[in-house]
Design a protein around this motif. Structure first.
Motif, short mmCIF file in Angstrom:
data_model
loop_
_atom_site.label_atom_id
_atom_site.label_comp_id
_atom_site.label_asym_id
_atom_site.label_seq_id
_atom_site.Cartn_x
_atom_site.Cartn_y
_atom_site.Cartn_z
N HIS A 1 10.95 99.94 -14.26
CA HIS A 1 9.71 99.35 -14.10
C HIS A 1 8.72 100.17 -13.35
CE1 HIS A 1 6.71 96.38 -14.08
NE2 HIS A 1 6.71 96.40 -12.77
N ARG B 1 -1.08 103.05 -12.58
CA ARG B 1 -1.45 103.55 -11.13
C ARG B 1 -2.45 102.90 -10.29
NH1 ARG B 1 -5.55 108.96 -11.71
NH2 ARG B 1 -7.36 107.70 -12.67
N SER B 2 -3.07 101.95 -10.97
CA SER B 2 -4.01 100.95 -10.31
C SER B 2 -3.03 99.88 -9.44
CB SER B 2 -4.86 100.30 -11.29
OG SER B 2 -4.41 99.19 -11.74
N TRP C 1 0.34 100.23 -8.18
CA TRP C 1 1.80 100.87 -7.80
C TRP C 1 2.54 100.13 -6.62
CZ3 TRP C 1 0.37 106.83 -7.54
CH2 TRP C 1 0.55 107.58 -8.72
N GLU D 1 7.02 100.09 -1.64
CA GLU D 1 8.23 99.51 -1.05
C GLU D 1 8.82 98.25 -1.58
OE1 GLU D 1 9.86 100.61 2.89
OE2 GLU D 1 9.18 98.68 3.38
N ASP E 1 12.60 95.80 -1.86
CA ASP E 1 13.81 95.38 -1.45
C ASP E 1 14.58 94.94 -2.51
OD1 ASP E 1 12.30 92.88 -1.26
OD2 ASP E 1 13.46 92.13 0.10
N LEU E 2 15.95 95.00 -2.82
CA LEU E 2 16.70 94.59 -3.80
C LEU E 2 17.69 93.86 -3.28
CD1 LEU E 2 16.01 97.17 -6.78
CD2 LEU E 2 14.86 94.89 -6.47
N ASP F 1 -9.53 103.78 -11.61
CA ASP F 1 -8.53 102.79 -11.24
C ASP F 1 -8.37 102.58 -9.54
OD1 ASP F 1 -7.69 102.97 -13.93
OD2 ASP F 1 -6.27 104.84 -13.50
N LEU G 1 -7.32 97.37 -7.75
CA LEU G 1 -6.27 96.82 -8.51
C LEU G 1 -6.38 96.24 -9.87
CD1 LEU G 1 -4.74 95.85 -5.32
CD2 LEU G 1 -3.24 96.28 -6.88
N LEU G 2 -6.23 96.50 -11.03
CA LEU G 2 -6.48 95.91 -12.24
C LEU G 2 -5.36 94.84 -12.36
CD1 LEU G 2 -6.99 99.03 -14.66
CD2 LEU G 2 -8.74 97.71 -13.20
N LYS H 1 -2.62 94.58 -14.54
CA LYS H 1 -1.28 95.73 -14.25
C LYS H 1 -0.54 94.92 -13.38
CE LYS H 1 -3.16 98.53 -16.86
NZ LYS H 1 -2.40 98.52 -18.42
N VAL H 2 -1.01 94.22 -12.31
CA VAL H 2 -0.32 93.58 -11.38
C VAL H 2 0.36 92.48 -12.23
CG1 VAL H 2 -0.54 91.83 -9.59
CG2 VAL H 2 -2.37 93.79 -9.56
N ASP I 1 1.91 92.62 -15.02
CA ASP I 1 2.93 93.35 -15.44
C ASP I 1 4.15 93.29 -14.39
OD1 ASP I 1 1.79 93.78 -17.87
OD2 ASP I 1 1.33 96.05 -17.39
N THR I 2 3.72 93.46 -13.23
CA THR I 2 4.81 93.58 -12.23
C THR I 2 5.36 92.06 -11.77
OG1 THR I 2 4.30 95.91 -11.11
CG2 THR I 2 5.43 93.98 -9.79
N HIS J 1 7.67 91.32 -14.48
CA HIS J 1 9.07 92.07 -14.47
C HIS J 1 9.83 91.31 -13.35
CE1 HIS J 1 12.08 95.01 -13.74
NE2 HIS J 1 11.81 95.07 -12.43
N GLN K 1 13.80 89.79 -13.35
CA GLN K 1 14.87 90.60 -12.75
C GLN K 1 15.95 89.56 -12.82
OE1 GLN K 1 12.97 91.13 -8.77
NE2 GLN K 1 13.21 93.39 -9.27
N ALA L 1 14.17 91.13 -6.04
CA ALA L 1 13.20 91.60 -5.08
C ALA L 1 12.55 90.54 -4.24
CB ALA L 1 12.01 92.57 -5.69
N ILE M 1 7.26 92.83 -2.27
CA ILE M 1 6.70 94.29 -2.91
C ILE M 1 5.41 94.31 -2.41
CG2 ILE M 1 6.18 95.11 -5.13
CD1 ILE M 1 8.29 93.64 -6.26
N ASP M 2 4.95 95.49 -2.44
CA ASP M 2 3.38 95.88 -2.01
C ASP M 2 3.02 96.51 -3.50
OD1 ASP M 2 5.21 98.02 -1.59
OD2 ASP M 2 3.61 98.96 -0.37
N LEU M 3 1.73 96.09 -3.47
CA LEU M 3 0.95 96.88 -4.59
C LEU M 3 -0.49 97.24 -4.10
CD1 LEU M 3 1.59 94.38 -7.54
CD2 LEU M 3 2.85 96.24 -7.11
N ARG M 4 -0.68 98.48 -4.68
CA ARG M 4 -2.21 99.27 -4.26
C ARG M 4 -2.44 100.21 -5.34
NH1 ARG M 4 1.13 101.04 -0.77
NH2 ARG M 4 0.90 99.22 0.38
N SER M 5 -3.53 100.26 -5.37
CA SER M 5 -3.98 101.50 -6.31
C SER M 5 -3.36 102.89 -5.79
CB SER M 5 -5.62 101.51 -6.36
OG SER M 5 -6.02 102.57 -6.74
#
Lengths: 254, 254, 254, 254
Positions: free
Chosen positions: B228, B234-235, B237, B240, B242-243, C214, C217-218, C221-222, C224-225, C228, C232, C238, C241-245
């Motif tokens: 995943h 890429r907008s 990502w 970090e 943790d699992l 991009d 943050l779209l 696309k957020v 999608d995570t 996910h 899990q 998890a 989690i951190d998300l950024r462009s």
């Protein structure tokens, strides 16, 4: 006999001022640095002229056996080391990955992480036998976040910080105090910042944000907190402390 | 031509299962490990029998030029590496300071930190030229806190984590995705945990907390999240993650 | 019967897109927001026109009993809530301390921290009885560092993050997955960022750093995570989690 | 006129001892607590008998206007507050979610987060006008990680920590020093730990790990570090410090 304070990395910044502070408070300060024996001697002389005790040692911490032999020599010729300050930096300025050689990356580790491991390996058995000792480790923002261009430095400091925690975990119950001090800002230090910037730029920076404005960390003030750490009662030890100038922005707000 | 997924550290745990997952999703998986060429060939064969593509490579990441040559070989003979998984561990079990040799401490750094630096140094210029690439780094709790007896491992992982941040800072704007995954718990992996515990203890642990109880991290499930990460737009990502198993206690609650 | 996904805070950004994603994957999406019932209905209609299921609910999460009653209603009229998304923001823009009223500070807490506590208090007993459930909490950089002018927001988010950890500690072993997602950057969302900036500035920002670049943050696309995370396997969950462009700078490098 | 040190939460633990320490060093200590006016008077009398100055105030920090009025009264009748210690705890013991009422959760926030906001809102404008002031906030491990059963406490402390950062970001450049002190362990304090455990268990704990073994944090030693913080030069301020007993395990190693 006076207790001994050993400073590894004793230039005209935090290291030298910490040496002076501990000497003034009754320790015998052993000051070590790699180059500029004249600068080292100057600090030692200043301490002596104030009526306190100190001795200088030239030390290349990247070389085998140097730290190990130093500790043996100091303990045999001066006395038991009660406080050790690991003050070696590993900053080489910002370099993109393709300008960071394997050799530089390894050198960063030798100064930033491995030297601390060697110091602890040599010194802690002696401190454990005496049930007493303090290790103060100067660290930097790079120990808690990795900025662009800081591949060598941040990897070395990240290792340093984790090593301080593993040392603390094993040795705190044996009465050895390990403290990791995050210096979060530029220090008013001619030997490090001064050399990096050159004399003109350094003086300009000092005039703009330092001096009366206290925008640079004054090393003699950092030394006050190092001394306090070494005096903390073992029921209330600090392991991690951040220090910065009032007018500077903490790394997490930048 | 299929995109290539390179797994450095491909035993029967996270590495091998990640290789399988990416192969099943359409990548050519290149699997590398230091020893047990037979075990490596087994994984490669399993992938091929399922109708997917893979190749095994023996690699000693502690040796000079090995990682560098591997990347050249893979890029020339298989194709452009789109995803790299750095999955080398550096855990040597709990050892007090006086049983941790300088050699062991250095080896931890070579596997834990330096190998990753060498991988990035060799691979990222190619990825930058292609404006595309993902590096997923398996990491551990020791990257964020140092426990007793973990001097070598924690110092290596602390360096690894900061290096991931410096790599991300420089290469994320160049469309290279660097992700640092903290595996916080024991993995159901015969090659690492299994060898550390021995077959009897390992099987007992599996029966007690693993298997039906999912108390061990199942490597094939970790692989799902790795996949995943490599597909994230890429907008948005993740850097970090943790699992851990649902029934395990997070490191910060222990 | 379809599993239910409840989204608290479902505007045209992360919340709405998460509702769409889960609906498209087979969930019945229940979307809640405080104002703009028309906007809410639009999202619900879009989901239905794609052949999926959804329903809108108006909800003022700052009022007593609202969240509690909503959960009862959804469970009774739609079905068991399998996934809940707590997506309420508490950002009020930068305000110095003397412009931050007690009322604002309290409101920040009601939205940022207390609402999440109320949601968990109402919903988790049901999930525990079913031995299954996921709570995904949208959070922000303010949960891990407090910037100037963010007194209300950061205090609320700091409380939110710790609450996610206490919830995880109690409920993870009971098969409830709690995930804290740090959205580290501006989201391409007309209802929040768009309203804060106004339509002209927002469009300008979108053209400059968003859209083809991009740089925002779209929200799809957020989503999608988020999806996910909800899929899990419980052996490899998890929690943070951190998300950024890709083109944005992580908060720790700023 | 002596500088004033205001202690909010002045029982027989950290608060009372900090009041004593600052009084002994030349401050006029204003000690506030919610209940036990007799205990409060005892501390004030002890300070006076040592030849120093102090005054006690009964204060219910959860009530409207109480903190605000207190600050006005102290500034008008005693003098400018130079140092404030926010020492109110919000620990209610471990309670699972279904035993944590909304009322308790809100009370935790009122004591843990909101009271600090109110203190800063009232006091900082005065300190800014004087270009001088220190706020030391006693905090706990729950500010950095949320354990099971700590829903109310951890959410409150997480908010407290972020608020300390936002206050620091705005007021450090205005010469107000904000320090967040993480007390990571049990304090040898009859008013808090003693009441929670009851006199028999408390004495047993003291004999087992406290007293000669220094296994409890001694509040008078914590006070030494609080005093040092208040004396730090503004070029080298600490914002966050952790304190624990040498024989205790840091939270990250537990």
């Amino acid at each position: 006999m006076k207790p001994v304070c050993l400073v590894i990395g004793a230039g005209a910044g935090i290291g030298g001022h910490t040496g002076k502070k501990f000497a003034a408070e009754g320790y015998f300060s052993c000051l070590c640095r790699r180059s500029d024996s004249r600068g080292l001697e100057t600090i030692v002389e200043e301490i002596k002229q104030d009526g306190f005790e100190a001795k200088g040692f030239m030390l290349d911490a990247t070389k085998n056996e140097t730290i190990e032999n130093l500790i043996t020599e100091v303990e045999q010729t001066i006395g038991p080391i009660e406080v050790a300050i690991y003050n070696l930096g590993a900053q080489i300025g910002d370099k993109p990955l393709d300008e960071t050689s394997q050799k530089q990356f390894e050198l960063g580790w030798r100064l930033g992480t491995f030297g601390l491991f060697r110091l602890a390996s040599s010194l802690f058995p002696k401190m454990v036998a005496r049930e007493k000792g303090t290790l103060i480790v100067t660290s930097s923002t790079a120990a808690v976040r990795g900025n662009g261009g800081q591949h060598s430095h941040a990897a070395a400091m990240g290792g340093r910080r984790m090593l301080c925690q593993t040392l603390n975990a094993e040795f705190s119950p044996k009465s050895i105090h390990v403290a990791h001090v995050i210096i979060d800002g530029a220090v008013d230090a001619p030997d490090t910042l001064g050399k990096m910037l050159g004399p003109t730029k350094f003086q300009k920076l000092r005039e703009e944000i330092g001096l009366e404005n206290d925008g640079l960390l004054l090393p003699e003030k950092v030394a006050d907190t190092y001394y306090h750490i070494a005096q903390q009662h073992r029921s209330a030890w600090a392991h991690e402390i951040d220090l910065r100038s009032f007018s500077d922005t903490p790394w997490w707000n930048r």
